[in-house]
Scaffold this motif. Structure first.
Motif, mmCIF file in Angstrom:
data_model
loop_
_atom_site.group_PDB
_atom_site.id
_atom_site.type_symbol
_atom_site.label_atom_id
_atom_site.label_comp_id
_atom_site.label_asym_id
_atom_site.label_seq_id
_atom_site.Cartn_x
_atom_site.Cartn_y
_atom_site.Cartn_z
ATOM 1 N N LEU A 1 -7.527 -3.457 5.772
ATOM 2 C CA LEU A 1 -6.989 -4.607 5.043
ATOM 3 C C LEU A 1 -6.518 -5.686 6.021
ATOM 4 C CD1 LEU A 1 -5.099 -2.796 2.142
ATOM 5 C CD2 LEU A 1 -7.094 -4.293 1.931
ATOM 6 N N TRP A 2 -5.803 -5.269 7.049
ATOM 7 C CA TRP A 2 -5.355 -6.261 8.034
ATOM 8 C C TRP A 2 -6.544 -6.910 8.732
ATOM 9 C CZ3 TRP A 2 -1.135 -8.975 8.767
ATOM 10 C CH2 TRP A 2 0.072 -8.516 8.223
ATOM 11 N N GLN A 3 -7.579 -6.115 9.005
ATOM 12 C CA GLN A 3 -8.761 -6.686 9.659
ATOM 13 C C GLN A 3 -9.437 -7.703 8.754
ATOM 14 O OE1 GLN A 3 -10.966 -3.206 10.797
ATOM 15 N NE2 GLN A 3 -9.393 -2.656 12.295
ATOM 16 N N THR A 4 -9.287 -7.528 7.465
ATOM 17 C CA THR A 4 -9.867 -8.463 6.507
ATOM 18 C C THR A 4 -8.968 -9.691 6.338
ATOM 19 O OG1 THR A 4 -10.650 -6.492 5.364
ATOM 20 C CG2 THR A 4 -10.896 -8.564 4.202
ATOM 21 N N GLY A 5 -7.784 -9.650 6.924
ATOM 22 C CA GLY A 5 -6.873 -10.790 6.812
ATOM 23 C C GLY A 5 -5.919 -10.664 5.640
ATOM 24 N N ILE A 6 -5.884 -9.480 5.047
ATOM 25 C CA ILE A 6 -4.987 -9.262 3.915
ATOM 26 C C ILE A 6 -3.669 -8.689 4.444
ATOM 27 C CG2 ILE A 6 -4.634 -7.937 1.794
ATOM 28 C CD1 ILE A 6 -7.674 -8.121 1.373
ATOM 29 N N GLU A 7 -2.594 -9.397 4.197
ATOM 30 C CA GLU A 7 -1.288 -8.993 4.708
ATOM 31 C C GLU A 7 -0.754 -7.836 3.886
ATOM 32 O OE1 GLU A 7 -0.440 -13.682 5.738
ATOM 33 O OE2 GLU A 7 0.987 -12.571 4.487
ATOM 34 N N THR A 8 -0.571 -6.724 4.550
ATOM 35 C CA THR A 8 -0.277 -5.492 3.840
ATOM 36 C C THR A 8 0.962 -4.801 4.390
ATOM 37 O OG1 THR A 8 -2.650 -5.190 3.532
ATOM 38 C CG2 THR A 8 -1.257 -3.263 3.155
ATOM 39 N N VAL A 9 1.770 -4.300 3.469
ATOM 40 C CA VAL A 9 2.865 -3.418 3.856
ATOM 41 C C VAL A 9 2.440 -2.003 3.491
ATOM 42 C CG1 VAL A 9 5.221 -2.692 3.322
ATOM 43 C CG2 VAL A 9 4.699 -5.112 3.558
ATOM 44 N N LEU A 10 2.578 -1.086 4.445
ATOM 45 C CA LEU A 10 2.256 0.308 4.171
ATOM 46 C C LEU A 10 3.558 1.030 3.832
ATOM 47 C CD1 LEU A 10 0.253 2.707 4.238
ATOM 48 C CD2 LEU A 10 0.856 2.987 6.655
ATOM 49 N N ASP A 11 3.696 1.419 2.582
ATOM 50 C CA ASP A 11 4.928 2.115 2.209
ATOM 51 C C ASP A 11 4.783 3.592 2.534
ATOM 52 O OD1 ASP A 11 7.318 3.024 1.304
ATOM 53 O OD2 ASP A 11 7.275 1.907 -0.578
ATOM 54 N N ASP A 12 5.190 3.908 3.772
ATOM 55 C CA ASP A 12 5.056 5.272 4.294
ATOM 56 C C ASP A 12 6.393 5.997 4.232
ATOM 57 O OD1 ASP A 12 6.329 3.561 6.054
ATOM 58 O OD2 ASP A 12 5.481 4.486 7.848
ATOM 59 N N ARG A 13 7.330 5.458 3.468
ATOM 60 C CA ARG A 13 8.665 6.071 3.438
ATOM 61 C C ARG A 13 8.635 7.438 2.772
ATOM 62 N NH1 ARG A 13 12.136 1.768 0.374
ATOM 63 N NH2 ARG A 13 10.213 1.759 -0.850
ATOM 64 N N ASP A 14 9.505 8.275 3.228
ATOM 65 C CA ASP A 14 9.651 9.588 2.618
ATOM 66 C C ASP A 14 10.565 9.436 1.407
ATOM 67 O OD1 ASP A 14 9.680 12.258 2.105
ATOM 68 O OD2 ASP A 14 11.227 12.716 3.593
ATOM 69 N N LEU B 1 0.855 -1.185 0.000
ATOM 70 C CA LEU B 1 0.000 0.000 0.000
ATOM 71 C C LEU B 1 0.893 1.237 0.000
ATOM 72 C CD1 LEU B 1 -2.736 1.428 0.314
ATOM 73 C CD2 LEU B 1 -2.629 0.937 2.765
ATOM 74 N N ILE B 2 0.905 1.926 -1.128
ATOM 75 C CA ILE B 2 1.827 3.050 -1.293
ATOM 76 C C ILE B 2 1.114 4.386 -1.073
ATOM 77 C CG2 ILE B 2 3.244 4.306 -2.985
ATOM 78 C CD1 ILE B 2 3.977 1.627 -4.219
ATOM 79 N N VAL B 3 1.677 5.169 -0.184
ATOM 80 C CA VAL B 3 1.209 6.545 -0.028
ATOM 81 C C VAL B 3 2.145 7.397 -0.870
ATOM 82 C CG1 VAL B 3 0.409 8.237 1.633
ATOM 83 C CG2 VAL B 3 1.049 5.936 2.399
ATOM 84 N N ILE B 4 1.596 8.071 -1.838
ATOM 85 C CA ILE B 4 2.462 8.847 -2.727
ATOM 86 C C ILE B 4 3.238 9.894 -1.942
ATOM 87 C CG2 ILE B 4 2.504 10.525 -4.617
ATOM 88 C CD1 ILE B 4 2.094 7.727 -5.593
#
Length: 586
Positions: free
Chosen positions: A496-509, A475-478
């Motif tokens: 997404l996690w609550q739905t059981g979908i394994e997600t990485v949140l790309d919150d990098r600057d 999951l990319i935050v622009i």
RNA sequence: CGGGGCGUGGCGCAGCUUGGUCAGCGCGCCUGCUUUGGGAGCAGGAGGUCGUGAGUUCAAAUCUCACCGCCCCGACCA
């Protein structure tokens, strides 16, 4: 998991040591790092993939009625002496001593140790059949580790061992495992082909290798274009085509001067005759004893077959001194005519060579008009050549094709080799003591991971099947500095996690391009983008890694879209579990 | 083990032939400012016993020898 906290050191540049795609990508995507030649550290993303592969293997083994146990990796030498393999395994075994000088090895495989438990604990036919398995590190001091994890010295292997009362039981166990393997590889998204194989040092009769068809595979296989026959070339039978008997007897044997003509190619040019008319004579050492091996000039010797035909532990080409001692001529002029004091093995095709050419066991000289039976004979006539594309199928006579494969699994019918050597017996209904009939069934876990990458990548990176992807969604935050974007992404991330979908949140600057490239490189099956463009309409963008398909959907639709595509690939039941497991961010 | 090649900051490499301001480049990393939808720009900065050990020399990343490690081809194998 937040990308900003994830240890996923992706590499922009290609490490010089990596030759094949899977090795390159495993390093570049930050899945693993090398600790020593053939020894690797798995980083978080890589380890997640390994764990998922192991979980699938475990589920299918359990479903097939196999029971998991854990066996020692440090194993006492005595057991290996009992089976005879302390010697047979040779240099490939990592050996060590404890402080008292007792000898141990790091288990390269576990037949001995598992047979040891079973022989002490299983006594009666009532306790059979039994299938146990383990998923553990194994160690082989490979002569040459290569291709990253494809041939490493430390590796994870699933090995199952079956114990049955009789041959019929073994057939049933073997069949169970064989079908479990088909399910496992299907769930891993691998296209595999089961082929007949050589049993090697493990021994036993029937066995199949599960091959992932790939250009970079180390094994060569042949398969019939008309029937189901498929085999490793080491094992593939090479039946001579039906040759017509020579119409006329060849002219009498004649010596010709062939100065400096040592190779088949040179001989073809010198005599203007095809290589198929020549009898190539190679001197080997089989367990130290010289042997002469004859194949047609256009064929190669298959050393695995030769080993089997001779019943030898090891065969290797003889050195020049041995060749001279055996033939009385320098290398390049060996031939079967008049050859004394050495065992002669001829390939099946050799007697059919009419009016042939061969070395005269004399420097710069060859015989022509050579005829089997008239001018020379062999002690053994057997299939010892390498099967090639174009040969006739040994089952149906159809045409064989060749391909390369990565061996990811191997199932063996061992029979009584270990149960007899180690005394694993049971009492049957009549009170008679009988050896258990064993089978063993291996899957190379890390190699399987590499094979999946070989079959699922493109120029941008890996494309994981959902079933073993380290995470399902990236999951990319622009622009995480922009509050509305960040908040929308955080909210979606939790859902997404609550739905059981394994997600990485790309919150990098980082710039968007960096994140997109990492997403493609690491190979998340789905990429979800929260950015100013779509956010204005309350939507997010979804891109499927494998197909490149893109969708712009509302948040709820997006979740549903992902759930529908991810759930079926998970678990035997196919249901997503409502879970926050493994997710420290919530 | 045989054949080929390579070891220079985290990664990729140049420099070695013709010893002497050659310890350098790109990427990455750190700081600041500007940027922000496919691997940004500017400025500043940290980081290298040149694989190890002997030797030759006034002087060695550079020449010699030995050793170690790594990669590729072969024999071995899941």
């Amino acid at each position: 998991m937040r990308f900003s906290e994830l240890l996923a050191p992706t590499l922009r540049e290609v490490p010089a040591e990596a030759e094949i795609a899977s090795h390159r990508l495993m390093l570049r995507a930050g899945l693993m790092r090398k600790a020593a030649s053939g020894v690797y550290t798995f980083l978080p993303l890589g380890y997640r993939v390994l764990k998922k592969i192991m979980a699938i293997v475990r589920e299918e083994m359990d479903a097939a009625g196999a029971q998991e146990l854990m066996l020692p990796i440090i194993q006492p030498a005595e057991l290996w002496h009992e089976s005879g393999r302390w010697f047979d395994y040779g240099q490939e075994m990592f050996r060590l001593q404890d402080r008292h000088g007792r000898e141990f090895c790091l288990g390269p495989t576990h037949e001995e140790i598992v047979t040891d438990v079973v022989r002490s604990e299983v006594r009666s036919y009532r306790q059979l059949p039994l299938i146990v398995y383990q998923i553990q590190n194994k160690y082989r001091d490979e002569i040459r580790p290569r291709f990253g994890v494809m041939r490493s010295r430390e590796f994870i292997m699933k090995d199952a061992y079956s114990f049955d009362r009789d041959q019929e039981g073994l057939e049933r166990s073997y069949d169970k495992m064989y079908r479990a393997y088909e399910r496992i590889f299907a769930r891993l998204g691998l296209k595999t082909r089961a082929v007949l194989a050589d049993a090697g040092a493990i021994g036993g009769d029937d066995n199949h290798e599960f091959m992932v068809i790939a250009e970079t595979g180390e094994a060569e296989i042949v398969y019939c274009t008309e029937c189901s026959y498929a085999a490793n070339v080491e094992r593939a039978e090479a039946k001579p085509e039906q040759a017509l008997p020579p119409e006329t007897e060849a002219p009498p044997l004649e010596a010709v001067a062939t100065p400096g003509v040592r190779t088949i190619a040179e001989l073809e040019a010198f005599l203007s005759l095809p290589a198929s008319r020549m009898i190539k004579t190679l001197i080997y050492r089989a367990d130290g004893n010289p042997v002469a091996v004859l194949v047609r000039g256009d064929r190669e010797v298959n050393e695995v077959k030769l080993k089997r035909v001779l019943g030898a532990l090891a065969v290797e080409p003889a050195d020049a001194a041995t060749v001279e001692a055996v033939t009385g001529a320098p290398v390049g002029f060996a031939g079967p005519v008049g050859l004394q004091g050495v065992k002669v093995v001829a390939d099946l095709e050799v007697p059919q060579v009419a009016d042939g050419v061969t070395g005269a066991n004399k420097a710069d000289t060859h015989w022509i008009h050579v005829q089997y039976g008239r001018d020379y004979e062999a002690d053994v006539v057997a299939d010892v050549r390498v099967t090639v594309a174009g040969d006739a199928c040994p089952h149906c006579g159809g045409r064989l094709e060749a391909a390369r494969g990565i061996e990811v699994g191997h199932v063996f019918k061992l029979g009584t080799k270990y149960s007899e050597a180690l005394g694993a017996t049971y009492l049957d209904e009549t009170g008679t003591e009988r050896p258990m009939i064993m089978g063993c069934y291996g899957i190379g876990i890390n190699r399987t991971m590499a094979a999946v990458i070989e079959q699922n990548h493109d120029e941008r990176g890996i494309s994981w099947p959902v079933s073993i992807a380290p995470y399902h969604v990236d999951l990319i935050v622009i622009n995480p500095a922009d509050a509305p974007q960040r908040e929308a992404a955080e909210a979606l991330y939790e859902k997404l996690w609550q739905t059981g979908i394994e997600t990485v949140l790309d919150d990098r600057d980082e710039r968007a391009g960096v994140k997109f490239n990492d997403a493609d490189l690491i190979g998340f099956p789905f990429r979800v983008v929260v950015g100013p463009k779509s956010l204005a309409q309350g939507s997010v963008e979804i891109k499927e890694r494998a197909s490149g398909e893109q969708h712009v959907l509302g948040v709820e639709e997006a979740i549903e879209f992902l759930r529908e595509r991810i759930a079926p690939a998970l678990g035997r039941g196919g249901a997503l579990v409502e879970s926050r497991g493994g997710h420290p961010g919530l």
